[in-house]
Design a protein around this motif. Structure first.
Motif, PDB file in Angstrom:
ATOM      1  N   SER A   6      13.409 -21.659 -22.130  1.00 20.35           N
ATOM      2  CA  SER A   6      14.661 -21.979 -21.443  1.00 20.35           C
ATOM      3  C   SER A   6      15.659 -21.191 -21.841  1.00 20.35           C
ATOM      4  O   SER A   6      16.836 -20.661 -21.277  1.00 20.35           O
ATOM      5  CB  SER A   6      15.093 -23.544 -22.073  1.00 20.35           C
ATOM      6  OG  SER A   6      15.132 -23.523 -23.470  1.00 20.35           O
ATOM      7  N   GLY A   7      15.626 -20.526 -23.243  1.00 22.14           N
ATOM      8  CA  GLY A   7      16.476 -19.438 -23.622  1.00 22.14           C
ATOM      9  C   GLY A   7      16.189 -18.355 -23.148  1.00 22.14           C
ATOM     10  O   GLY A   7      17.250 -17.719 -22.651  1.00 22.14           O
ATOM     11  N   CYS A   8      15.030 -18.025 -22.542  1.00 27.96           N
ATOM     12  CA  CYS A   8      14.944 -16.707 -22.018  1.00 27.96           C
ATOM     13  C   CYS A   8      15.521 -16.792 -20.626  1.00 27.96           C
ATOM     14  O   CYS A   8      16.091 -15.750 -20.100  1.00 27.96           O
ATOM     15  CB  CYS A   8      13.276 -16.450 -21.758  1.00 27.96           C
ATOM     16  SG  CYS A   8      12.444 -15.948 -23.311  1.00 27.96           S
ATOM     17  N   LEU A   9      15.474 -17.911 -19.967  1.00 23.27           N
ATOM     18  CA  LEU A   9      16.198 -18.153 -18.828  1.00 23.27           C
ATOM     19  C   LEU A   9      17.828 -17.734 -18.652  1.00 23.27           C
ATOM     20  O   LEU A   9      18.245 -17.039 -17.876  1.00 23.27           O
ATOM     21  CB  LEU A   9      16.069 -19.587 -17.960  1.00 23.27           C
ATOM     22  CG  LEU A   9      16.743 -19.976 -16.684  1.00 23.27           C
ATOM     23  CD1 LEU A   9      16.150 -18.695 -15.678  1.00 23.27           C
ATOM     24  CD2 LEU A   9      16.312 -21.238 -16.102  1.00 23.27           C
ATOM     25  N   ILE A  10      18.189 -18.403 -19.569  1.00 17.10           N
ATOM     26  CA  ILE A  10      19.537 -17.839 -19.971  1.00 17.10           C
ATOM     27  C   ILE A  10      20.011 -16.225 -20.022  1.00 17.10           C
ATOM     28  O   ILE A  10      20.848 -15.828 -19.582  1.00 17.10           O
ATOM     29  CB  ILE A  10      20.307 -18.651 -20.911  1.00 17.10           C
ATOM     30  CG1 ILE A  10      20.107 -20.274 -20.714  1.00 17.10           C
ATOM     31  CG2 ILE A  10      21.763 -18.393 -21.388  1.00 17.10           C
ATOM     32  CD1 ILE A  10      20.814 -21.175 -21.727  1.00 17.10           C
ATOM     33  N   PHE A 168       9.935  -5.935 -18.866  1.00 13.99           N
ATOM     34  CA  PHE A 168       8.690  -6.104 -19.475  1.00 13.99           C
ATOM     35  C   PHE A 168       8.608  -6.445 -20.937  1.00 13.99           C
ATOM     36  O   PHE A 168       7.742  -7.016 -21.235  1.00 13.99           O
ATOM     37  CB  PHE A 168       8.167  -4.637 -19.032  1.00 13.99           C
ATOM     38  CG  PHE A 168       6.827  -4.258 -19.390  1.00 13.99           C
ATOM     39  CD1 PHE A 168       5.656  -4.667 -18.532  1.00 13.99           C
ATOM     40  CD2 PHE A 168       6.298  -3.878 -20.633  1.00 13.99           C
ATOM     41  CE1 PHE A 168       4.430  -4.383 -18.658  1.00 13.99           C
ATOM     42  CE2 PHE A 168       4.816  -3.777 -21.029  1.00 13.99           C
ATOM     43  CZ  PHE A 168       4.055  -3.942 -20.175  1.00 13.99           C
ATOM     44  N   VAL A 169       9.214  -5.804 -21.695  1.00 13.77           N
ATOM     45  CA  VAL A 169       9.413  -6.351 -23.276  1.00 13.77           C
ATOM     46  C   VAL A 169       9.704  -7.797 -23.242  1.00 13.77           C
ATOM     47  O   VAL A 169       8.973  -8.509 -24.105  1.00 13.77           O
ATOM     48  CB  VAL A 169      10.481  -5.444 -23.798  1.00 13.77           C
ATOM     49  CG1 VAL A 169      10.660  -6.061 -25.184  1.00 13.77           C
ATOM     50  CG2 VAL A 169      10.071  -4.045 -23.813  1.00 13.77           C
ATOM     51  N   LEU A 170      10.545  -8.361 -22.553  1.00 16.67           N
ATOM     52  CA  LEU A 170      10.920  -9.997 -22.757  1.00 16.67           C
ATOM     53  C   LEU A 170       9.613 -10.640 -22.083  1.00 16.67           C
ATOM     54  O   LEU A 170       9.278 -11.645 -22.727  1.00 16.67           O
ATOM     55  CB  LEU A 170      11.892 -10.085 -21.950  1.00 16.67           C
ATOM     56  CG  LEU A 170      12.470 -11.656 -21.729  1.00 16.67           C
ATOM     57  CD1 LEU A 170      12.928 -12.012 -23.301  1.00 16.67           C
ATOM     58  CD2 LEU A 170      13.539 -11.876 -20.841  1.00 16.67           C
ATOM     59  N   ALA A 171       8.990 -10.277 -21.179  1.00 16.26           N
ATOM     60  CA  ALA A 171       7.886 -10.807 -20.776  1.00 16.26           C
ATOM     61  C   ALA A 171       6.369 -10.930 -21.863  1.00 16.26           C
ATOM     62  O   ALA A 171       5.877 -11.648 -21.946  1.00 16.26           O
ATOM     63  CB  ALA A 171       6.969 -10.211 -19.571  1.00 16.26           C
ATOM     64  N   GLU A 283      13.296   3.846 -28.868  1.00 13.53           N
ATOM     65  CA  GLU A 283      12.803   3.191 -29.489  1.00 13.53           C
ATOM     66  C   GLU A 283      13.939   2.026 -30.303  1.00 13.53           C
ATOM     67  O   GLU A 283      13.930   0.898 -30.544  1.00 13.53           O
ATOM     68  CB  GLU A 283      11.723   3.556 -30.640  1.00 13.53           C
ATOM     69  CG  GLU A 283      10.528   4.351 -30.135  1.00 13.53           C
ATOM     70  CD  GLU A 283      10.077   3.477 -28.977  1.00 13.53           C
ATOM     71  OE1 GLU A 283       9.860   2.296 -29.040  1.00 13.53           O
ATOM     72  OE2 GLU A 283       9.906   4.157 -27.974  1.00 13.53           O
ATOM     73  N   LEU A 284      15.032   2.775 -30.664  1.00 10.01           N
ATOM     74  CA  LEU A 284      16.296   2.283 -31.441  1.00 10.01           C
ATOM     75  C   LEU A 284      16.703   0.986 -30.400  1.00 10.01           C
ATOM     76  O   LEU A 284      17.079  -0.077 -30.845  1.00 10.01           O
ATOM     77  CB  LEU A 284      17.245   2.873 -31.799  1.00 10.01           C
ATOM     78  CG  LEU A 284      16.776   3.778 -32.982  1.00 10.01           C
ATOM     79  CD1 LEU A 284      17.638   4.958 -33.330  1.00 10.01           C
ATOM     80  CD2 LEU A 284      16.346   2.930 -34.194  1.00 10.01           C
ATOM     81  N   GLY A 285      16.912   1.534 -28.923  1.00  5.87           N
ATOM     82  CA  GLY A 285      17.399   0.566 -28.041  1.00  5.87           C
ATOM     83  C   GLY A 285      16.411  -0.606 -27.775  1.00  5.87           C
ATOM     84  O   GLY A 285      16.825  -1.734 -27.697  1.00  5.87           O
ATOM     85  N   PHE A 291      15.544  -7.618 -31.178  1.00  4.36           N
ATOM     86  CA  PHE A 291      16.241  -8.118 -32.293  1.00  4.36           C
ATOM     87  C   PHE A 291      17.391  -9.281 -31.738  1.00  4.36           C
ATOM     88  O   PHE A 291      17.519 -10.505 -32.101  1.00  4.36           O
ATOM     89  CB  PHE A 291      17.047  -7.259 -33.333  1.00  4.36           C
ATOM     90  CG  PHE A 291      18.071  -7.850 -34.267  1.00  4.36           C
ATOM     91  CD1 PHE A 291      17.397  -8.491 -35.364  1.00  4.36           C
ATOM     92  CD2 PHE A 291      19.391  -7.888 -34.184  1.00  4.36           C
ATOM     93  CE1 PHE A 291      18.083  -8.943 -36.449  1.00  4.36           C
ATOM     94  CE2 PHE A 291      19.995  -8.395 -35.020  1.00  4.36           C
ATOM     95  CZ  PHE A 291      19.399  -8.925 -36.266  1.00  4.36           C
ATOM     96  N   VAL A 292      18.111  -8.865 -30.493  1.00  5.26           N
ATOM     97  CA  VAL A 292      19.098  -9.487 -30.125  1.00  5.26           C
ATOM     98  C   VAL A 292      18.724 -10.746 -29.382  1.00  5.26           C
ATOM     99  O   VAL A 292      19.254 -11.838 -29.408  1.00  5.26           O
ATOM    100  CB  VAL A 292      19.902  -8.825 -29.087  1.00  5.26           C
ATOM    101  CG1 VAL A 292      20.918  -9.740 -28.188  1.00  5.26           C
ATOM    102  CG2 VAL A 292      20.870  -7.492 -29.493  1.00  5.26           C
ATOM    103  N   VAL A 293      17.467 -10.533 -28.601  1.00  3.51           N
ATOM    104  CA  VAL A 293      16.989 -11.913 -28.004  1.00  3.51           C
ATOM    105  C   VAL A 293      16.284 -12.952 -29.079  1.00  3.51           C
ATOM    106  O   VAL A 293      16.522 -13.883 -28.720  1.00  3.51           O
ATOM    107  CB  VAL A 293      15.605 -11.267 -27.080  1.00  3.51           C
ATOM    108  CG1 VAL A 293      14.710 -12.256 -26.695  1.00  3.51           C
ATOM    109  CG2 VAL A 293      15.850 -10.315 -25.986  1.00  3.51           C
ATOM    110  N   LEU A 294      15.879 -12.180 -30.130  1.00  8.03           N
ATOM    111  CA  LEU A 294      15.365 -13.240 -31.176  1.00  8.03           C
ATOM    112  C   LEU A 294      16.389 -13.953 -31.917  1.00  8.03           C
ATOM    113  O   LEU A 294      16.392 -15.195 -31.832  1.00  8.03           O
ATOM    114  CB  LEU A 294      14.469 -12.491 -32.232  1.00  8.03           C
ATOM    115  CG  LEU A 294      13.219 -11.801 -31.785  1.00  8.03           C
ATOM    116  CD1 LEU A 294      12.563 -11.235 -32.890  1.00  8.03           C
ATOM    117  CD2 LEU A 294      12.164 -13.161 -31.155  1.00  8.03           C
TER     118      LEU A 294
END
Length: 337
Positions: A6-10, A168-171, A283-285, A291-294
């Protein structure tokens, strides 16, 4: 409903709203080639090479005090060029700078002094302008640290503007929840696209950009299909060994990064620095995004909001639908329809 999803959806909705325009076409860096040529002592010509649709973004440069334009800029059709001719009472030196208020992210500038070998370097945007420090264009000079900073910034901005790479990273993060396994999976993705970025930069691999871009979008669709299958109890290799899948598709994504770099061309004198620090920036990006997603998901979990169970796969379907749209759009570009 799973609070992670649910958080991912937002987060996906926010990302799509901000970054959709960045993925309408193939990946670009917002950088164009330019030349500064010394025609004779004190007489110069600055040439910006841009696509015709971007010519309006190439506005009049700000010259050193001892210099003045010989006339208005002149544009040429075909391989579009905008030319600025100017004369200086005293020749340009290492203490001078040119300020380009161009609405671009940077310029790959080649400077040709009289009777000297041309020197090419990337100049990044600083605030509202591209500032050219001429000391960097004297033979044998130029700060390695400054060049490293330019390419790191370019890589960092490129990955954060690439919504397809980020999704892709989020998936992958939806597939892998365990912290250590996620580290291994992201590391495998990193190593893989570093390999193909290097191979493509040095000319060992050369694939057309259109099929690569379509395949990158298709890789996201593949992950989404795997997530849906797993929700029905049919977990495959992707869940058992996610780092293998991340490595395989990372090779593909590296070709996308390489395509962005090859679009502007790399100066031979800066290839090692450019390759290393562009990848560092990527890589930093990527790490900043993870980090921001978590952090965002942790904050959203503390809000204790709930969604119905049927919405559990909405984030996955959202990502997959977007990726399928990109796949078809890029496939059409391949066949030229």
């Amino acid at each position: 409903m799973d609070k992670f999803r649910s958080g991912c959806l937002i987060l996906i909705v926010v990302l799509a709203g901000f970054l959709w325009p960045a993925v309408a076409a193939a990946h670009t860096l917002g950088v164009d080639k330019a030349e500064l040529i010394e025609r004779e002592p004190g007489s110069y010509e600055l040439i910006s090479k841009v696509p015709p649709r971007l010519a309006s973004l190439i506005t009049t440069p700000i010259l050193p005090q001892q210099c003045a334009f010989d006339g208005p800029p002149r544009g040429e059709r075909g391989a579009y060029q905008v030319r600025f001719k100017f004369t200086c009472a005293t020749p340009l030196t290492a203490d001078d700078q040119l300020i380009l208020p161009w609405k671009r992210e940077g310029a790959l500038l080649t400077v040709q002094w009289l009777d000297q070998t041309p020197l090419t370097k990337l100049v990044s945007r600083q605030g509202n302008a591209i500032i050219i420090e001429l000391e960097d264009y004297l033979a044998g000079s130029g700060s390695v640290l400054r060049a490293a900073s330019r390419y790191t910034k370019l890589g960092f901005e490129h990955i954060l503007e690439g919504l397809d790479h980020l999704l892709f990273v989020l998936a992958l993060m939806i597939v892998v929840r365990d912290g250590w396994r996620l580290v291994k999976t992201i590391t495998a993705f990193t190593v893989a696209h570093s390999i193909t970025l290097a191979l493509a930069t040095f000319g060992f691999v050369n694939l057309p950009s259109a099929p690569v871009e379509a395949s990158i979008a298709l890789s996201i669709v593949f992950l989404c299909v795997e997530i849906v299958h797993a929700s029905k109890g049919r977990k495959s290799l992707t869940y058992a060994y996610p780092w293998i899948v991340a490595f395989a598709f990372g090779l593909l994504h590296g070709l996308g990064f390489a395509g962005a770099l090859s679009e502007i061309g790399l100066p031979p004198n800066e290839i090692p620095i450019a390759l290393l620090f562009f990848n560092v920036g990527v890589e930093l990006g990527q790490l900043a995004f993870v980090f921001v997603v978590l952090v965002a998901l942790k904050l959203l979990a503390n809000l204790r909001f709930g969604l119905p169970s049927w919405a559990e796969l909405v984030p996955t379907y959202f990502i997959g639908t977007l990726a399928m749209y990109w796949t078809m759009e890029r496939a059409v570009a391949i066949v030229g329809l």
